[in-house]
Design a protein around this motif. Structure first.
Motif, PDB file in Angstrom:
ATOM      1  N   UNK A 349       0.835  -1.210   0.000  1.00  0.00           N
ATOM      2  CA  UNK A 349       0.000   0.000   0.000  1.00  0.00           C
ATOM      3  C   UNK A 349       0.862   1.249   0.000  1.00  0.00           C
ATOM      4  N   UNK A 350       1.896   1.271   0.818  1.00  0.00           N
ATOM      5  CA  UNK A 350       2.765   2.435   0.886  1.00  0.00           C
ATOM      6  C   UNK A 350       3.495   2.652  -0.442  1.00  0.00           C
ATOM      7  N   UNK A 351       3.911   1.577  -1.082  1.00  0.00           N
ATOM      8  CA  UNK A 351       4.591   1.698  -2.374  1.00  0.00           C
ATOM      9  C   UNK A 351       3.640   2.210  -3.449  1.00  0.00           C
ATOM     10  N   UNK A 352       2.396   1.773  -3.386  1.00  0.00           N
ATOM     11  CA  UNK A 352       1.398   2.243  -4.344  1.00  0.00           C
ATOM     12  C   UNK A 352       1.247   3.760  -4.271  1.00  0.00           C
ATOM     13  N   UNK A 353       1.402   4.322  -3.074  1.00  0.00           N
ATOM     14  CA  UNK A 353       1.195   5.760  -2.865  1.00  0.00           C
ATOM     15  C   UNK A 353       2.480   6.570  -2.912  1.00  0.00           C
ATOM     16  N   UNK A 354       3.632   5.918  -3.049  1.00  0.00           N
ATOM     17  CA  UNK A 354       4.914   6.579  -2.863  1.00  0.00           C
ATOM     18  C   UNK A 354       5.117   7.779  -3.786  1.00  0.00           C
ATOM     19  N   UNK A 355       4.820   7.637  -5.052  1.00  0.00           N
ATOM     20  CA  UNK A 355       5.033   8.724  -6.004  1.00  0.00           C
ATOM     21  C   UNK A 355       3.729   9.413  -6.393  1.00  0.00           C
ATOM     22  N   UNK A 356       2.716   9.312  -5.526  1.00  0.00           N
ATOM     23  CA  UNK A 356       1.486  10.051  -5.769  1.00  0.00           C
ATOM     24  C   UNK A 356       0.221   9.238  -5.867  1.00  0.00           C
ATOM     25  N   UNK A 357       0.335   7.918  -6.004  1.00  0.00           N
ATOM     26  CA  UNK A 357      -0.865   7.090  -6.051  1.00  0.00           C
ATOM     27  C   UNK A 357      -1.397   6.858  -7.460  1.00  0.00           C
ATOM     28  N   UNK A 358      -2.422   6.013  -7.583  1.00  0.00           N
ATOM     29  CA  UNK A 358      -2.947   5.606  -8.898  1.00  0.00           C
ATOM     30  C   UNK A 358      -3.342   6.767  -9.805  1.00  0.00           C
ATOM     31  N   UNK A 359      -4.037   7.754  -9.273  1.00  0.00           N
ATOM     32  CA  UNK A 359      -4.472   8.857 -10.138  1.00  0.00           C
ATOM     33  C   UNK A 359      -3.280   9.564 -10.762  1.00  0.00           C
ATOM     34  N   UNK A 360      -2.217   9.727  -9.980  1.00  0.00           N
ATOM     35  CA  UNK A 360      -1.034  10.428 -10.470  1.00  0.00           C
ATOM     36  C   UNK A 360      -0.272   9.582 -11.479  1.00  0.00           C
ATOM     37  N   UNK A 361      -0.061   8.294 -11.173  1.00  0.00           N
ATOM     38  CA  UNK A 361       0.742   7.533 -12.117  1.00  0.00           C
ATOM     39  C   UNK A 361      -0.020   7.175 -13.385  1.00  0.00           C
ATOM     40  N   UNK A 362      -1.334   7.120 -13.325  1.00  0.00           N
ATOM     41  CA  UNK A 362      -2.085   6.958 -14.566  1.00  0.00           C
ATOM     42  C   UNK A 362      -2.005   8.233 -15.408  1.00  0.00           C
ATOM     43  N   UNK A 363      -2.028   9.386 -14.750  1.00  0.00           N
ATOM     44  CA  UNK A 363      -1.862  10.662 -15.456  1.00  0.00           C
ATOM     45  C   UNK A 363      -0.466  10.742 -16.070  1.00  0.00           C
TER      46      UNK A 363
END
Length: 371
Positions: A349-363
Motif C-alpha cells: 500500500x505504501x509503495x502504491x502511494x509513494x510517487x502520488x498514487x494511482x491517479x497520479x501515475x495513470x496521469x
C-alpha cells in the motif's frame, strides 16, 4: 555494461543468499522499531561483499557501471525480503538525481562515497501534499551573496531523511525548480521521523531555516531532471514491488499445500486454487512489465518513459492484489500482527502511494503517451 543471463542468475543467487542471512523476518521486525531503521553493519557488508551501492554508478565515479536490468534483479530480491536499508533512497533516488543533473563536478564529489558504501543519501522532493511534481514545490532557495544558496521551507515523506549523510533537495528559485545538495550537519536543518503505514521504509520530515546549500546542475533545471529520475525510480520501485508480490504468491502456495481442513490440503479447494492462479497471473505480468522497462532503459530506447509508467501502474496493482489475496489465503492468522502477511500488505500500500498514487501515475502514463 550488461550481464548475461548466467550472470543475472548468479547475481540473484548471491543477493538472495545474503538477504536470507541478513534480513529474515526477525531482523526486519527488530529494525522496524529501531533508530536508525537499518543495520549499519549489514549495509557495510552489502557494500564490501557485494558492492551493491555502486552497482549502477558509472565506473568513472567508482561504481561498476551496470544498468537497470541488474538493478532490477537486486531490487526484486530486496522487495522479497523487505530489506530495511538506505538502498532505495541512496542508489535509486539520490544517485540517479546526481547523474540526471549532468553536473559532473557534483557527481565526482558525491558518487564515489556512495559507490563505496560510506555515504548514504536521500532525495527530498515532496512536501505536505505528497506530490512529486516540481511545479508544486514551495520550498525556496535564494543566493547568499557568496556564490552559495540558502534554503527555507519544509519537505515531507523523505525516505531515510533522518539518517542520510547527503540530502538532495528540490527548491524553487527565480529561474524555477532547482536541485541543491545539503550536508547532514548543515546549520538550520532539522529532521524528524514520520510514522507511516509501512514501518520497513523510514520516512522523515525535513525543515530548512536558511540552510546553506550548493546548486546541482543548472538553475531552474530540476523539472527536467526529476522527469528522468521518476522514470528510473518508477522502474526500480516496480522491480521491488514485483519481488514482494512474488513472495506473497510463494507464501500463499506454501500455505495452501500444508494447511489441512476437512482432511485435505486447502489448496485442493477450487476457491483457493483460483486465488493462487489469479495471483500468479498478476505476478507474471508485473515481472514482465518491470523487466521489459529495465531492458528498454539500458538500450536507450525512446519507448522507455512509456514502459516505465506502464511498469509502475502494473506492478502497483499486482502487489496490492497479491498482498490482499495472501491474507485471504492464510485466513484468520493472516490478519494478526504476528504473521508477515500484513508486513507485505503495508509495504504494498505504501509503495502504491509513494510517487502520488494511482491517479497520479495513470496521469503520468497519459503524459508519456502524449495524450
Amino acid at each position: 555494461m550488461t550481464a548475461d543471463e548466467t550472470g543475472l542468475r548468479e547475481l540473484r543467487s548471491s543477493v538472495r543468499e545474503f538477504l536470507e542471512a541478513k534480513s529474515p523476518e526477525e531482523a526486519v521486525r527488530k529494525l522496524m522499531e529501531s533508530e536508525p531503521r537499518y543495520d549499519p553493519a549489514v549495509w557495510a557488508q552489502a557494500a564490501d561483499q557485494l558492492r551493491l551501492p555502486g552497482l549502477v554508478i558509472p565506473e568513472e565515479y567508482g561504481g561498476d557501471g551496470f544498468g537497470l536490468v541488474e538493478l532490477g534483479v537486486v531490487l526484486e530480491e530486496m522487495g522479497r525480503a523487505l530489506l530495511c536499508a538506505p538502498f532505495f533512497a541512496t542508489v535509486v533516488l539520490a544517485s540517479q538525481a546526481l547523474l540526471a543533473s549532468g553536473d559532473r563536478e557534483a557527481c565526482a564529489r558525491h558518487l564515489p562515497g556512495i559507490a563505496a558504501g560510506g555515504t548514504t543519501a536521500a532525495l527530498a522532493v515532496a512536501e505536505d501534499s505528497g506530490s512529486w511534481d516540481p511545479a508544486l514545490i514551495s520550498t525556496r532557495a535564494v543566493p547568499d551573496g557568496d556564490g552559495g544558496w540558502k534554503l527555507s521551507g519544509r519537505k515531507s515523506f523523505v525516505i531515510d531523511g533522518t539518517t542520510a549523510d547527503l540530502l538532495l533537495v528540490v527548491a524553487r528559485t527565480v529561474a524555477g525548480p532547482s536541485l541543491f545538495a545539503v550536508d547532514r550537519d548543515a546549520s538550520g536543518l532539522a529532521a524528524e521521523p514520520i510514522e507511516t503505514l509501512d514501518a520497513t521504509r523510514a520516512m522523515a520530515r525535513l525543515t530548512f531555516d536558511a540552510v546553506p546549500a550548493t546548486l546541482v546542475g543548472a538553475d531552474g533545471a530540476a523539472g527536467r531532471t526529476m522527469a528522468k529520475v521518476l522514470d528510473v525510480a518508477s522502474v526500480g520501485l516496480a522491480a521491488e514491488q514485483s519481488g514482494g508480490a512474488r513472495r506473497c504468491l510463494e507464501a500463499s502456495a506454501e500455505h495452501a499445500r500444508t494447511r489441512h481442513q476437512f482432511g485435505r490440503p486447502i489448496g485442493s479447494f477450487q476457491a483457493v486454487k483460483h486465488k493462487c492462479a489469479d495471483m500468479l497471473v498478476q505476478v507474471e505480468l508485473a515481472e514482465a512489465a518491470s523487466r521489459e522497462a529495465a531492458r528498454l532503459a539500458d538500450e536507450g530506447s525512446a519507448e522507455f518513459p512509456v514502459a516505465a509508467a506502464v511498469a509502475h501502474a502494473c506492478c502497483s496493482r499486482a502487489y496490492m492484489f497479491a498482498a490482499m489475496e495472501n491474507i485471504q489465503v492464510h485466513g484468520g492468522i493472516g490478519f494478526t500482527w504476528e504473521h508477515p502477511a500484513h508486513l507485505y500488505f503495508r509495504r504494498a500500500k505504501a509503495s502504491q502511494l509513494l510517487f502520488g498514487g494511482p491517479a497520479v501515475y495513470h496521469e503520468r502514463l497519459l503524459d508519456r503517451l502524449g495524450i
